[in-house]
Design a protein around this motif. Sequence first.
Motif, PDB file in Angstrom:
ATOM      1  N   THR A  57       0.790  -1.174  -0.067  1.00  0.00           N
ATOM      2  CA  THR A  57       0.068   0.120  -0.038  1.00  0.00           C
ATOM      3  C   THR A  57       0.844   1.576   0.233  1.00  0.00           C
ATOM      4  N   ARG A  75       7.994  -2.857   2.558  1.00  0.00           N
ATOM      5  CA  ARG A  75       8.072  -2.907   3.975  1.00  0.00           C
ATOM      6  C   ARG A  75       8.465  -4.201   4.394  1.00  0.00           C
ATOM      7  N   SER A 103       6.550   3.372   8.655  1.00  0.00           N
ATOM      8  CA  SER A 103       5.005   4.003   9.120  1.00  0.00           C
ATOM      9  C   SER A 103       5.186   3.594  10.613  1.00  0.00           C
ATOM     10  N   HIS A 104       3.934   3.061  10.756  1.00  0.00           N
ATOM     11  CA  HIS A 104       3.458   2.847  12.212  1.00  0.00           C
ATOM     12  C   HIS A 104       3.752   1.446  12.733  1.00  0.00           C
ATOM     13  N   ARG A 164       0.062  10.129  10.192  1.00  0.00           N
ATOM     14  CA  ARG A 164      -1.206   9.787  10.796  1.00  0.00           C
ATOM     15  C   ARG A 164      -1.255  10.525  12.178  1.00  0.00           C
ATOM     16  N   GLY A 209      -5.131   4.056   0.296  1.00  0.00           N
ATOM     17  CA  GLY A 209      -3.845   4.299  -0.251  1.00  0.00           C
ATOM     18  C   GLY A 209      -3.613   5.872  -0.666  1.00  0.00           C
ATOM     19  N   TRP A 210      -2.995   6.610  -0.089  1.00  0.00           N
ATOM     20  CA  TRP A 210      -2.712   7.875  -0.216  1.00  0.00           C
ATOM     21  C   TRP A 210      -2.690   8.279  -1.627  1.00  0.00           C
ATOM     22  N   GLU A 262      -8.522   9.245   5.438  1.00  0.00           N
ATOM     23  CA  GLU A 262      -8.844   7.712   5.500  1.00  0.00           C
ATOM     24  C   GLU A 262      -9.173   7.237   6.933  1.00  0.00           C
ATOM     25  N   SER A 274      -7.825   5.070   8.333  1.00  0.00           N
ATOM     26  CA  SER A 274      -6.575   4.622   9.025  1.00  0.00           C
ATOM     27  C   SER A 274      -5.769   5.486   9.522  1.00  0.00           C
ATOM     28  N   LYS A 329      -0.622  12.487   3.706  1.00  0.00           N
ATOM     29  CA  LYS A 329      -1.529  12.830   4.920  1.00  0.00           C
ATOM     30  C   LYS A 329      -0.482  13.326   5.963  1.00  0.00           C
ATOM     31  N   ARG A 352     -11.062  -6.013   3.425  1.00  0.00           N
ATOM     32  CA  ARG A 352      -9.639  -5.985   2.831  1.00  0.00           C
ATOM     33  C   ARG A 352      -8.646  -6.724   3.394  1.00  0.00           C
ATOM     34  N   SER A 403      -4.759  -6.259   4.395  1.00  0.00           N
ATOM     35  CA  SER A 403      -3.999  -4.955   4.434  1.00  0.00           C
ATOM     36  C   SER A 403      -2.825  -5.328   3.496  1.00  0.00           C
ATOM     37  N   GLY A 404      -2.165  -4.111   3.119  1.00  0.00           N
ATOM     38  CA  GLY A 404      -1.133  -4.051   2.122  1.00  0.00           C
ATOM     39  C   GLY A 404      -0.061  -3.503   3.013  1.00  0.00           C
ATOM     40  N   THR A 405       0.148  -3.467   4.205  1.00  0.00           N
ATOM     41  CA  THR A 405       1.266  -2.828   4.753  1.00  0.00           C
ATOM     42  C   THR A 405       1.860  -3.539   5.853  1.00  0.00           C
ATOM     43  N   ARG A 452      -8.866  -6.997   7.381  1.00  0.00           N
ATOM     44  CA  ARG A 452      -9.291  -5.733   7.897  1.00  0.00           C
ATOM     45  C   ARG A 452     -10.963  -5.846   7.567  1.00  0.00           C
TER      46      ARG A 452
HETATM   47  C1  G16 Z   1      -0.544   3.510   4.607  1.00  0.00           C
HETATM   48  C2  G16 Z   1      -1.176   4.071   3.458  1.00  0.00           C
HETATM   49  C3  G16 Z   1      -2.628   4.740   3.867  1.00  0.00           C
HETATM   50  C4  G16 Z   1      -3.459   3.356   3.985  1.00  0.00           C
HETATM   51  C5  G16 Z   1      -2.711   2.742   5.110  1.00  0.00           C
HETATM   52  C6  G16 Z   1      -3.165   1.274   5.679  1.00  0.00           C
HETATM   53  O1  G16 Z   1      -0.544   4.153   5.444  1.00  0.00           O
HETATM   54  O2  G16 Z   1      -0.365   5.579   3.039  1.00  0.00           O
HETATM   55  O3  G16 Z   1      -3.266   5.327   2.640  1.00  0.00           O
HETATM   56  O4  G16 Z   1      -4.608   3.723   4.360  1.00  0.00           O
HETATM   57  O5  G16 Z   1      -1.260   2.400   4.625  1.00  0.00           O
HETATM   58  O6  G16 Z   1      -3.047   0.111   4.488  1.00  0.00           O
HETATM   59  P1  G16 Z   1      -3.525  -1.163   4.914  1.00  0.00           P
HETATM   60  O7  G16 Z   1      -4.910  -1.028   5.289  1.00  0.00           O
HETATM   61  O8  G16 Z   1      -3.353  -1.705   3.493  1.00  0.00           O
HETATM   62  O9  G16 Z   1      -2.561  -1.622   5.646  1.00  0.00           O
HETATM   63  P2  G16 Z   1       0.879   4.403   6.322  1.00  0.00           P
HETATM   64  O10 G16 Z   1       0.553   5.506   7.574  1.00  0.00           O
HETATM   65  O11 G16 Z   1       1.289   3.186   6.967  1.00  0.00           O
HETATM   66  O12 G16 Z   1       1.962   4.783   5.298  1.00  0.00           O
END
Ligand code: G16
Length: 554
Positions: free
Chosen positions: A24, A28, A119-120, A293, A356-357, A374, A376, A387, A495, A497-499, A507
């Motif tokens: 996303t 990572r 990120s987080h 965030r 996804g931003w 979003e 999230s 964001k 969904r 997650s893509g992160t 999710r």
């Molecule tokens: C990234 C994206 C966001 C997305 C979030 C959650 O956030 O920049 O646009 O909403 O991931 O993604 P997923 O649901 O696929 O885990 P960040 O703050 O991790 O860069």
Amino acid sequence: MLKNSQIKIQPVKTQAYNDQKPGTSGLRKKVKVFQQMDYLQNFVQSIFNCLPDLVGSTLILGGDGRYYNRESIQIIIRMAAANGVKKIILGQGGIFSTPAVSHLIRKHKALGGIILSASHNPAGMDGDFGIKFNISNGGPAPEEFTDAVYAESLEITQYHIGPIKGIPLDILGTYTLDEMEIEVIDSVNDYAELMATLFDFDKIKALIASDNFKLCFDAMYAVTGPYAIRIFEEILGAEAGSVIRSDCLPNFGGGHPDPNLIHAKQLVDIMFDVEETGSAPNFGAASDGDGDRNMIMGDYFYVTPSDSLAVIAANAHLIPAYKDGLKGIGRSMPTSQAADLVAEKLAIPSYETPTGWKFFGNLLDDKRITLCGEESFGTGSDHIREKDGLWAVLCWLNILAERKQSVEDIVRQHWAEYGRNYYTRHDYENIPIEAANKLFTTLQANLGTLMGRIFNNRTIFIADNFSYLDPVDNSQSNNQGVRIIFDDGSRIIYRLSGTGTEGATLRVYIERYVKDINEHDLDTQEALYDLIETAELLANIIGYTDRHEPTVIT
Ligand code: G16
């Protein structure tokens, strides 16, 4: 000044990896994966190979300070020099928040920026690392670009790197490596200056100086520490200690810098005054690892990200930068529909994009939207193309300074006017990838049979997998999440997650709209109880995952 003009740069032979597909938001992986031989180098070279204008360009470089940030920066500098980059603008100590990079790309009309962050996700030797490329509009690279980088990474056989000693990351100044200039700048200055142009700092200062106002910002030992200290304490005059957990540590203090009710427990406890000091601050907020965030709280009160977007939109005219009105509002598909109601009232368009931003970039560039957000915990505007956590906090402070009401009163009045969108997200983390895929394949195969079926007096009205046609460049993005929409507007969204970096994360997003003000005081989980049950049933979550409850509820 360091000189390297005598050194001949030879390409280094490498073996391709097959797992460098960006998710996303960039690539990572565990730190240990990134530390494999040439892993980072392969991905960086793959990015460079996809940039036809790289030679002679300017790039912005920095990260959220997590473990492996400094080492990676030295590698990337050497690679940039060997690939013909003209100038790198680097944050002092290798530190830049994601929004700060987005701003600097735009300010310096750079070709793009490399942000080192997961990120987080937790940091440290056993934690996660990440890398993403932002393009010249300041926003995350679109899918077309990340797909090309992935394709490149599968074929890569060599990369370019200068055999150069490290440059001093901590000392401001300009250095030269071979032909390339590196300017080490203060990580906060430009961002803080931008914020001062958007908000009424005098009014916020007066609010903060008033006897009956206290704020608490939790930087979660991540990148926003230095930014928040400068802006809230030094510029806006909040008392020392208003920013908690402000040191930016390589392991983020061993925590999980995700600003939500679970991971920002320290802030939540302060705002709900669990120690019964009798003095919960009036306003609380937290940001994540890389500063994009945000979570917003009042005393004894939590604002969902979807509501936060809607409230900011409805009150944007009180903020100098938006006083002339909004062009439109964007939200990701799983985000609650609260912001749409504001757009409707303001008679401006609203857009529903995939998660996804990067999907907001075209809408912002084309001036179709001013604000976007979003579920999230991401909110932002056209001031940059990411964001922006601290920007969202300043929006709230500006609104509070104008309205002179509590956070809770403002949100409750908002619900009274627009109705309340009860909203929750249930995450099932680290489930086996195979189980997650089976769940999804079956759910998808059953979609055709769901239309018209009735659950708890609600009839399914739409059952599909969300597709998005970008109205600006006509690009199509399919399979962006399964939507079950009922005839009363309630929604269940699924969904993957893509992160994440371990297993799969399912999710489930659940929403129900309630107009009647007499029903605005329910506990969220109770208000959504029957939809939660339906969501578990429709996807047979227990059957496929053997999980009887979610890992995280937000
Ligand atoms: C990234 C994206 C966001 C997305 C979030 C959650 O956030 O920049 O646009 O909403 O991931 O993604 P997923 O649901 O696929 O885990 P960040 O703050 O991790 O860069």
